[in-house]
Design a protein around this motif. Structure first.
Motif, PDB file in Angstrom:
ATOM      1  N   PHE A   6      -1.358  -4.206  -5.384  1.00 36.20           N
ATOM      2  CA  PHE A   6      -1.212  -2.825  -4.931  1.00 36.20           C
ATOM      3  C   PHE A   6      -2.509  -2.328  -4.325  1.00 36.20           C
ATOM      4  CE2 PHE A   6      -1.456   1.774  -5.505  1.00 36.20           C
ATOM      5  CZ  PHE A   6      -0.303   2.157  -4.827  1.00 36.20           C
ATOM      6  N   GLY A  13       3.926   5.391  -6.121  1.00 35.96           N
ATOM      7  CA  GLY A  13       2.720   4.563  -6.036  1.00 35.96           C
ATOM      8  C   GLY A  13       2.362   3.957  -7.386  1.00 35.96           C
ATOM      9  N   ILE A  14       2.472   4.756  -8.434  1.00 30.35           N
ATOM     10  CA  ILE A  14       2.191   4.265  -9.790  1.00 30.35           C
ATOM     11  C   ILE A  14       3.189   3.183 -10.181  1.00 30.35           C
ATOM     12  CG2 ILE A  14       2.159   4.947 -12.227  1.00 30.35           C
ATOM     13  CD1 ILE A  14       1.033   7.702 -11.188  1.00 30.35           C
ATOM     14  N   SER A  35      -4.523   6.625  -1.198  1.00 34.85           N
ATOM     15  CA  SER A  35      -4.979   7.952  -1.606  1.00 34.85           C
ATOM     16  C   SER A  35      -6.384   8.217  -1.057  1.00 34.85           C
ATOM     17  CB  SER A  35      -5.016   8.052  -3.139  1.00 34.85           C
ATOM     18  OG  SER A  35      -3.760   7.757  -3.668  1.00 34.85           O
ATOM     19  N   SER A  60      -4.148   1.312  -2.778  1.00 35.72           N
ATOM     20  CA  SER A  60      -3.923   2.752  -2.735  1.00 35.72           C
ATOM     21  C   SER A  60      -4.315   3.337  -1.382  1.00 35.72           C
ATOM     22  CB  SER A  60      -4.731   3.433  -3.838  1.00 35.72           C
ATOM     23  OG  SER A  60      -4.551   4.823  -3.762  1.00 35.72           O
ATOM     24  N   ALA A 108       2.284   0.042  -8.348  1.00 33.94           N
ATOM     25  CA  ALA A 108       1.084  -0.561  -8.942  1.00 33.94           C
ATOM     26  C   ALA A 108       1.427  -1.308 -10.226  1.00 33.94           C
ATOM     27  CB  ALA A 108       0.031   0.520  -9.209  1.00 33.94           C
ATOM     28  N   ASN A 129       0.539   5.748  -1.616  1.00 35.45           N
ATOM     29  CA  ASN A 129      -0.270   6.767  -2.257  1.00 35.45           C
ATOM     30  C   ASN A 129      -0.346   6.440  -3.751  1.00 35.45           C
ATOM     31  OD1 ASN A 129      -1.117   9.087  -3.647  1.00 35.45           O
ATOM     32  ND2 ASN A 129      -0.289  10.444  -2.077  1.00 35.45           N
ATOM     33  N   GLY A 130      -1.510   6.115  -4.226  1.00 36.55           N
ATOM     34  CA  GLY A 130      -1.679   5.703  -5.611  1.00 36.55           C
ATOM     35  C   GLY A 130      -1.523   6.807  -6.633  1.00 36.55           C
ATOM     36  N   GLU A 131      -1.454   8.048  -6.172  1.00 38.62           N
ATOM     37  CA  GLU A 131      -1.327   9.178  -7.088  1.00 38.62           C
ATOM     38  C   GLU A 131       0.114   9.651  -7.243  1.00 38.62           C
ATOM     39  OE1 GLU A 131      -4.033  11.998  -5.414  1.00 38.62           O
ATOM     40  OE2 GLU A 131      -5.786  10.869  -6.068  1.00 38.62           O
ATOM     41  N   CYS A 171       0.823  -1.207   0.000  1.00 35.93           N
ATOM     42  CA  CYS A 171       0.000   0.000   0.000  1.00 35.93           C
ATOM     43  C   CYS A 171       0.860   1.262   0.000  1.00 35.93           C
ATOM     44  CB  CYS A 171      -0.898   0.013   1.227  1.00 35.93           C
ATOM     45  SG  CYS A 171      -2.042  -1.388   1.278  1.00 35.93           S
TER      46      CYS A 171
END
Length: 176
Positions: A87, A69-70, A91, A89, A73, A63-65, A61
Motif C-alpha cells: 500500500f 485506504g485503511i 495523503s 498513501s 493497507a 488516500n491513507g486516511e 495507492c
C-alpha cells in the motif's frame, strides 16, 4: 403449582412477543472492506504489460486516511500473481509515482501528480468510487441499492496497455 403454570405462561408469552418484535437482521458488511476485497480481486484479473510491474511487489495507492485506504493497507503482504501487495498513501499530496493501482475516491482532492498519472497512458489500473464521470477510470465501483457493482471502461484499459480478464468483463454491470 399454580405459580409454575403462571410462570410458564409468561415465559411462553414473552417468547412469542420477542419473536414478533424481533426482526431478522442481515449481517452488515463493512463497505470499505468489501470495496477493498473487490479491488484485490480486480488486480488478480488484470494483466500489466511486460515491465509494467516491479519484480516483487504490486503497489496500490489511495488516500491513507480514508476508511477505504485503511482497508487497502490492511491487505499488505497478500500475494497477487506472485507479487506482494504493497500500500502507498496518497495523503498529504504525495504523488502516485511507482503506483500500479490508483484509487480515486469520491470527495478527495487529487494532487497535481495524480492528475498527471490520470492524464497519461501509463500502465496504471485506475479505480474510482466517484459518482462523477471520470473518463480516465478503468473500473468504477458503484453502490446500487444494497449491492456493490462495477463498470469497466475497456477502452481506457487498452489505452493504458492493461488487459482485463474476460471473467472480470462478464461480471461487470456495464462494459464500454
Amino acid at each position: 403449582m399454580r405459580f409454575n403454570r403462571t410462570l410458564r405462561s409468561f415465559t411462553v408469552l414473552g417468547s412469542l412477543v420477542l419473536a414478533v418484535i424481533a426482526r431478522p437482521s442481515n449481517a452488515q458488511v463493512d463497505e470499505a472492506m468489501l470495496s477493498a476485497a473487490y479491488i484485490y480481486n480486480f488486480t488478480q484479473f488484470t494483466t500489466w504489460p511486460t515491465g509494467g510491474l516491479a519484480d516483487s511487489k504490486l503497489v496500490v495507492c489511495a488516500n491513507g486516511e480514508s476508511a477505504l485506504g485503511i482497508a487497502l493497507a490492511s491487505l499488505n503482504g497478500k500475494i497477487v500473481s506472485g507479487r506482494a501487495w504493497t500500500f502507498g498513501s496518497l495523503s498529504h499530496g504525495d504523488g502516485p509515482s511507482g503506483c500500479n493501482v490508483v484509487l480515486v475516491e469520491e470527495g478527495k482532492p487529487l494532487s497535481k501528480q495524480t492528475r498527471e498519472v490520470l492524464n497519461s497512458d501509463r500502465p496504471v489500473l485506475v479505480i474510482s468510487n466517484s459518482t462523477l464521470d471520470t473518463q480516465d477510470t478503468v473500473i468504477r465501483l458503484v453502490t446500487d441499492g444494497n449491492h456493490l457493482r462495477f463498470d469497466i471502461n475497456n477502452r481506457e484499459a487498452a489505452r493504458r496497455h492493461l488487459s482485463l480478464s474476460s471473467k472480470l468483463l462478464q461480471l461487470a454491470r456495464t462494459v464500454l
